[in-house]
Design an enzyme around this catalytic site. Sequence first.
Site, mmCIF file in Angstrom:
data_model
loop_
_atom_site.group_PDB
_atom_site.id
_atom_site.type_symbol
_atom_site.label_atom_id
_atom_site.label_comp_id
_atom_site.label_asym_id
_atom_site.label_seq_id
_atom_site.Cartn_x
_atom_site.Cartn_y
_atom_site.Cartn_z
ATOM 1 N N GLU A 292 0.837 -1.189 0.000
ATOM 2 C CA GLU A 292 0.000 0.000 0.000
ATOM 3 C C GLU A 292 0.876 1.244 0.000
ATOM 4 O O GLU A 292 1.968 1.245 0.584
ATOM 5 C CB GLU A 292 -0.926 -0.004 1.212
ATOM 6 C CG GLU A 292 -1.880 -1.204 1.222
ATOM 7 C CD GLU A 292 -2.786 -1.235 2.447
ATOM 8 O OE1 GLU A 292 -2.598 -0.384 3.350
ATOM 9 O OE2 GLU A 292 -3.683 -2.096 2.505
ATOM 10 N N HIS A 322 -7.989 1.200 2.225
ATOM 11 C CA HIS A 322 -7.789 0.769 3.617
ATOM 12 C C HIS A 322 -8.520 1.710 4.586
ATOM 13 O O HIS A 322 -7.936 2.230 5.543
ATOM 14 C CB HIS A 322 -6.301 0.728 3.954
ATOM 15 C CG HIS A 322 -5.969 -0.226 5.064
ATOM 16 N ND1 HIS A 322 -4.769 -0.872 5.182
ATOM 17 C CD2 HIS A 322 -6.702 -0.645 6.142
ATOM 18 C CE1 HIS A 322 -4.761 -1.635 6.246
ATOM 19 N NE2 HIS A 322 -5.935 -1.516 6.854
#
Length: 444
Positions: A292, A322
């Site tokens: 990420e 997220h």
Amino acid sequence: MADRQYQQQIMYPLRRSGSFTQNVKILKPFDSGDIKILLLENINETAVEILTKEGYQVEAHKKALPEDVLIEKIREVHCIGIRSKTKLTSNVLREAKKLLVIGCFCIGTNQVDLDYAAKRGIAVFNSPFSNSRSVAELVIAEIITLSRQVGDRNIEMHQGIWNKVSSECYEIRGKTLGIIGYGHIGTQLSVLAESMGMTVFFYDIIQIMPIGTAKQVGSLQELFERADFVSIHVPETKETKNMIGHEEISKMKKRSYLINASRGTVVQIPALIKGLQSGLLAGAAIDVYPREPHSNGPHFNDELNEWSTDLLNCKNLIMTPHIGGSTEEAQRMIGIEVATALYKFISYGSSIGAVNFPEVDLRAIQVAEEKNIRILFVHHNVPGVLKEINQLLSDHNVEKQHSDSHGEIAYMMADVSSVDDHDIREIYTNISSIKENILTRIVY
């Protein structure tokens, strides 16, 4: 004055020769102003308020710090609070000479070298369930959105395309939800799904009492055969890493949906892409990814993950950055939960809820005219240490004592009553001389 000088001297780590590193600290409640706390990544204001109210020196930053700046800062702090972007590696923790405790203001603790921290007597706390409701509500929203293909219709409308269709658009009432991992989030999701008319089955590695009319199944295979929607809520472990791949997706009910709001390494994304492209899966929702971006911006691309473009081109796919636990309510509760754990550990030694540390607690130290102290002793988990400790304390009145171990680390807490300053110095000196000592504190 002499006592104050003595106290200031031993607030800092002391190193002794031998095979074990000695980090000996002593702390009085009225010296809370000496405690320095560093909070990073815009931790909720509730945490700042709680820790500031206790008299600690709190320094808060809205973003993560570069490693060189982090190393410089961490040398002087007794406590650090982070979220998911700050990496507390052994390289960073090696410089944390005064650090007592780490607070992860999130569910995960993968960003911390837990073993290295434990070996230095540093407890790590997180918030395993404060955002459970937020994640469960997001999943319910995704189930409805996928079932109605709302994501694709939204994209089309933003492009000026009117595409009113009902083909393969369904109500969720009467459908079956399969939950992998029936913990805090899984059970919350189960309750919400049932209230909307769904049938719930779940799979977990341990036998769990179901809530409502949910039923536990004995295997993932059985779950896949039953479920119209599969939602994953497991931690990242050796067993769950790459748990869902080509083989597992091929066993899912045709035209079912897969949702992952747990950990990015649980689902193999290339297998998910193939399942969507082949039509085996009718849709998917992904909130977490193997890699990420470290900051907001246009960073989700093939340089980060080589399959990013292929994933972005899939139909009926909801992708979120997220944000499962990113609500004001969740962040507030996480701030309260973790900050309270940090305060209790610093001031009283309570390690209940620590993820890398023996869980030990005693009721509060009794207030009396005579001086009462609490000994907090972290040591290597080897035979004979408790015997040596008890011999050292045999001339004193030990009112309460509790000890537990976690792997190679053990933690003992003992309350001793009716001691004077000379006794405290003697107890400190004797305990700190035990070769298995990792970290000793005395609070009173």
